[in-house]
Design an enzyme around this catalytic site. Structure first.
Site, PDB file in Angstrom:
ATOM      1  N   ASP A  67       0.823  -1.210   0.000  1.00  0.00           N
ATOM      2  CA  ASP A  67       0.000   0.000   0.000  1.00  0.00           C
ATOM      3  C   ASP A  67       0.860   1.264   0.000  1.00  0.00           C
ATOM      4  OD1 ASP A  67       0.890  -0.529   2.600  1.00  0.00           O
ATOM      5  OD2 ASP A  67      -1.094  -1.035   3.331  1.00  0.00           O
ATOM      6  N   ASN A 135      -8.075  -2.967  13.887  1.00  0.00           N
ATOM      7  CA  ASN A 135      -9.437  -3.261  13.425  1.00  0.00           C
ATOM      8  C   ASN A 135      -9.471  -4.471  12.487  1.00  0.00           C
ATOM      9  OD1 ASN A 135      -8.272  -2.289  11.120  1.00  0.00           O
ATOM     10  ND2 ASN A 135      -9.580  -0.479  10.923  1.00  0.00           N
ATOM     11  N   HIS A 137      -7.559  -4.911   9.781  1.00  0.00           N
ATOM     12  CA  HIS A 137      -7.220  -4.659   8.366  1.00  0.00           C
ATOM     13  C   HIS A 137      -5.923  -5.378   7.974  1.00  0.00           C
ATOM     14  CE1 HIS A 137      -4.929  -0.630   9.293  1.00  0.00           C
ATOM     15  NE2 HIS A 137      -4.063  -1.611   9.201  1.00  0.00           N
ATOM     16  N   GLU A 142      -9.768  -1.993   4.957  1.00  0.00           N
ATOM     17  CA  GLU A 142     -10.439  -1.696   6.215  1.00  0.00           C
ATOM     18  C   GLU A 142     -11.704  -2.549   6.333  1.00  0.00           C
ATOM     19  OE1 GLU A 142      -8.678  -0.089   8.151  1.00  0.00           O
ATOM     20  OE2 GLU A 142      -8.296   2.009   7.639  1.00  0.00           O
TER      21      GLU A 142
HETATM   22  C1  F6R Z   1       1.326  -1.560   6.112  1.00  0.00           C
HETATM   23  C2  F6R Z   1       0.038  -2.237   6.172  1.00  0.00           C
HETATM   24  C3  F6R Z   1      -0.787  -2.266   7.413  1.00  0.00           C
HETATM   25  C4  F6R Z   1       0.012  -2.546   8.681  1.00  0.00           C
HETATM   26  C5  F6R Z   1      -0.883  -2.529   9.900  1.00  0.00           C
HETATM   27  C6  F6R Z   1      -0.108  -2.763  11.179  1.00  0.00           C
HETATM   28  O1  F6R Z   1       1.905  -1.690   4.838  1.00  0.00           O
HETATM   29  O2  F6R Z   1      -0.351  -2.756   5.195  1.00  0.00           O
HETATM   30  O3  F6R Z   1      -1.787  -3.244   7.274  1.00  0.00           O
HETATM   31  O4  F6R Z   1       0.636  -3.784   8.548  1.00  0.00           O
HETATM   32  O5  F6R Z   1      -1.540  -1.307   9.987  1.00  0.00           O
HETATM   33  O6  F6R Z   1       0.762  -1.707  11.386  1.00  0.00           O
HETATM   34  P1  F6R Z   1       1.862  -1.754  12.545  1.00  0.00           P
HETATM   35  O7  F6R Z   1       2.784  -2.853  12.189  1.00  0.00           O
HETATM   36  O8  F6R Z   1       2.518  -0.408  12.497  1.00  0.00           O
HETATM   37  O9  F6R Z   1       1.122  -2.015  13.813  1.00  0.00           O
END
Ligand code: F6R
Length: 239
Positions: A67, A135, A137, A142
């Protein structure tokens, strides 16, 4: 799903880092799907250290990131392009032409997403690395009423904005991102997901033991044939 409960983020970083290094040594032109955020940082550190020691080369590795924020210049320190270079790419011999990102500044977002999906279909991801949002994701898919297929532009939820806005000290955090779809993530041969901390306990429990529902996008991983989940005790506390 194979669940590995470990002591802390460092131990997970070593285990997942070794998994990646071994996979690269076995298939030097491997295609990797990569994630950003805090969760993969120890893994990237381990890979960079192994590169420095001469134990692995990334010169033929191809990567596709999950992303990227919309309307954030690529050079901004908070873009996922900058993150990947700072945490991994700049410390290895990976070739710039082999690293791929969704372009959140593309004029035609629809064409950008279609093009990324075509590249992913052709490249075929061998191992996809994932984190998970509080959440549930994955990527920036989301909670929703249906699972996404290909890449698309998403409006970030308040949960994601509060989790990530700490990184944006100068400018406000973007409200939208481009993300690979759940369908594309599921096409990877193997998926490795990392989560640490009590904040992730609900999402991990819903992903592993809950119904498969787009309300918890990560729950779709129950339908994948090869998923390794690396979590610490806090993230595992509701299992
Ligand atoms: C990042 C991504 C997100 C993160 C998720 C967890 O490229 O795709 O899904 O993996 O938000 O983020 P952290 O590791 O910062 O808790």
């Amino acid at each position: 799903m194979n669940i590995y409960i470990m002591e802390n983020a460092q131990e997970i970083g070593k285990a997942v880092g070794k998994l990646f290094v071994d996979a690269i040594n076995k298939k030097p032109d491997i295609t990797l799907g990569l994630a950003t955020g805090a969760s993969p940082i120890p893994t990237y550190k381990y890979i960079a250290e192994e590169y420095k020691k001469g134990n692995v080369s990334l010169k033929d590795v191809k990567t596709y990131n999950l992303d990227e924020y919309v309307n954030l210049p690529k050079e901004d320190k908070n873009s996922y392009y900058s993150f990947m270079h700072a945490e991994l790419f700049d410390h290895t011999d990976i070739k710039e032409e082999n690293v791929h990102f969704l372009n959140g500044n593309a004029e035609n977002i629809e064409a950008e997403c279609e093009n990324y999906d075509d590249m992913l279909d052709e490249a075929k991801v061998d191992i996809q690395l994932l984190g998970i949002g509080r959440n549930g994701h994955i990527g920036f898919n989301e909670p929703s009423i249906r699972f996404s297929k290909g890449s698309f532009k998403v409006k970030l939820t308040q949960s994601t904005i509060s989790a990530n806005s700490k990184y944006f000290d100068e400018n406000p955090m973007p409200t939208h991102a481009l993300t690979m779809g759940v369908g594309s993530i599921m096409k990877a041969q193997k998926i490795v997901l990392i989560a640490t901390g009590i904040d992730k306990a609900d999402a991990i429990s819903a992903m592993i033991s809950g119904d498969v529902t787009p309300v918890c996008p990560a729950s779709i991983l129950q339908f994948h044939h090869d998923v390794d989940v690396y979590i610490d005790k806090a993230a595992a506390s509701l299992l």
